[in-house]
Design a protein around this motif. Structure first.
Motif, PDB file in Angstrom:
ATOM      1  N   ILE A 103      -9.336 -23.154 -62.197  1.00  0.00           N
ATOM      2  CA  ILE A 103      -8.589 -24.197 -61.264  1.00  0.00           C
ATOM      3  C   ILE A 103      -9.452 -25.404 -60.745  1.00  0.00           C
ATOM      4  O   ILE A 103     -10.638 -25.106 -60.984  1.00  0.00           O
ATOM      5  CB  ILE A 103      -7.498 -23.677 -60.407  1.00  0.00           C
ATOM      6  N   TYR A 148      -2.640 -24.607 -65.066  1.00  0.00           N
ATOM      7  CA  TYR A 148      -3.538 -24.541 -64.053  1.00  0.00           C
ATOM      8  C   TYR A 148      -3.876 -25.817 -63.658  1.00  0.00           C
ATOM      9  O   TYR A 148      -4.866 -26.068 -62.762  1.00  0.00           O
ATOM     10  CB  TYR A 148      -4.884 -24.147 -64.670  1.00  0.00           C
ATOM     11  N   ASN A 172      -9.154 -20.095 -68.265  1.00  0.00           N
ATOM     12  CA  ASN A 172      -8.000 -21.073 -68.696  1.00  0.00           C
ATOM     13  C   ASN A 172      -8.359 -20.997 -70.173  1.00  0.00           C
ATOM     14  O   ASN A 172      -9.392 -20.936 -70.572  1.00  0.00           O
ATOM     15  CB  ASN A 172      -8.132 -22.170 -67.871  1.00  0.00           C
TER      16      ASN A 172
END
Length: 195
Positions: free
Chosen positions: A29, A104, A168
């Motif tokens: 993030i 995210y 991610n």
């Protein structure tokens, strides 16, 4: 490599860097402006064992009660993760509910998603999921996050983060055909047999 930068626990970026370092510390993030607690972690990084997990724990201690997520990745295990993902991609029938995958950042249409939740949407096959999770747990040696996180990438929002695998990834969206076309040229996309 330690990334004091947003979104660098991207499986695509990590896979590109798999031969550049033994380990990578990165966040899936946004990293808040304060960055890493260097006064605490620099002495840890100079230890014989490099204090990598302790550095991640120091990061989370700084951001506990605020906004943070951090991962420690073993680059030697990223090839096995790609192989496990390749089997998931081969079994996928193309139906994915992106609304069920953790985003995210605060864009109206997300650009970054949780990799494990993406896999869960790609297949119901528990054997494939189990193989993927085993490879993920070998590649991600440490992952921790706060229960919510702040995103200022589009508008300032505080978003829930009930779970995170620590990595991610890109998920195809019809709204971004050029982004997906470029993603298909990445080493990760080629390694996992994306189409």
């Amino acid at each position: 490599i330690l990334f004091d930068a947003c979104f660098m626990a991207s499986v695509e970026a990590l896979y590109d860097l798999r031969h550049s370092a033994d380990y990578i510390i990165a966040s899936p993030i946004e990293v808040m402006g304060e960055g890493f607690p260097y006064e605490e972690i620099l002495p840890l990084l100079y230890r014989e064992d490099h204090g990598l997990r302790l550095s991640c724990e120091a990061f989370m201690e700084l951001y506990e009660g605020r906004s943070g997520a951090i991962s420690l990745i073993d680059c030697a295990k990223l090839e096995s993760l790609a192989q496990a993902m390749r089997r998931v991609v081969a079994a996928n029938d193309g139906t994915i509910d992106v609304a069920q995958i953790q985003g995210y950042e605060s864009f109206p249409i997300h650009l970054y998603y949780d990799l494990e939740q993406f896999v869960e949407q790609m297949t119901d096959d528990e054997a494939l999921r189990g193989d993927f999770r085993a490879a993920l747990s070998e590649a991600v040696l440490y992952a921790h996050h706060t229960p919510t996180f702040c995103s200022t990438s589009y508008q300032e929002f505080v978003l829930d983060l009930p779970r995170s695998c620590g990595l991610n990834c890109h998920v195809e969206r019809e709204e971004f055909p050029a982004t997906h076309a470029a993603w298909l040229e990445t080493a990760w996309a080629k390694a996992v047999g994306a189409r």
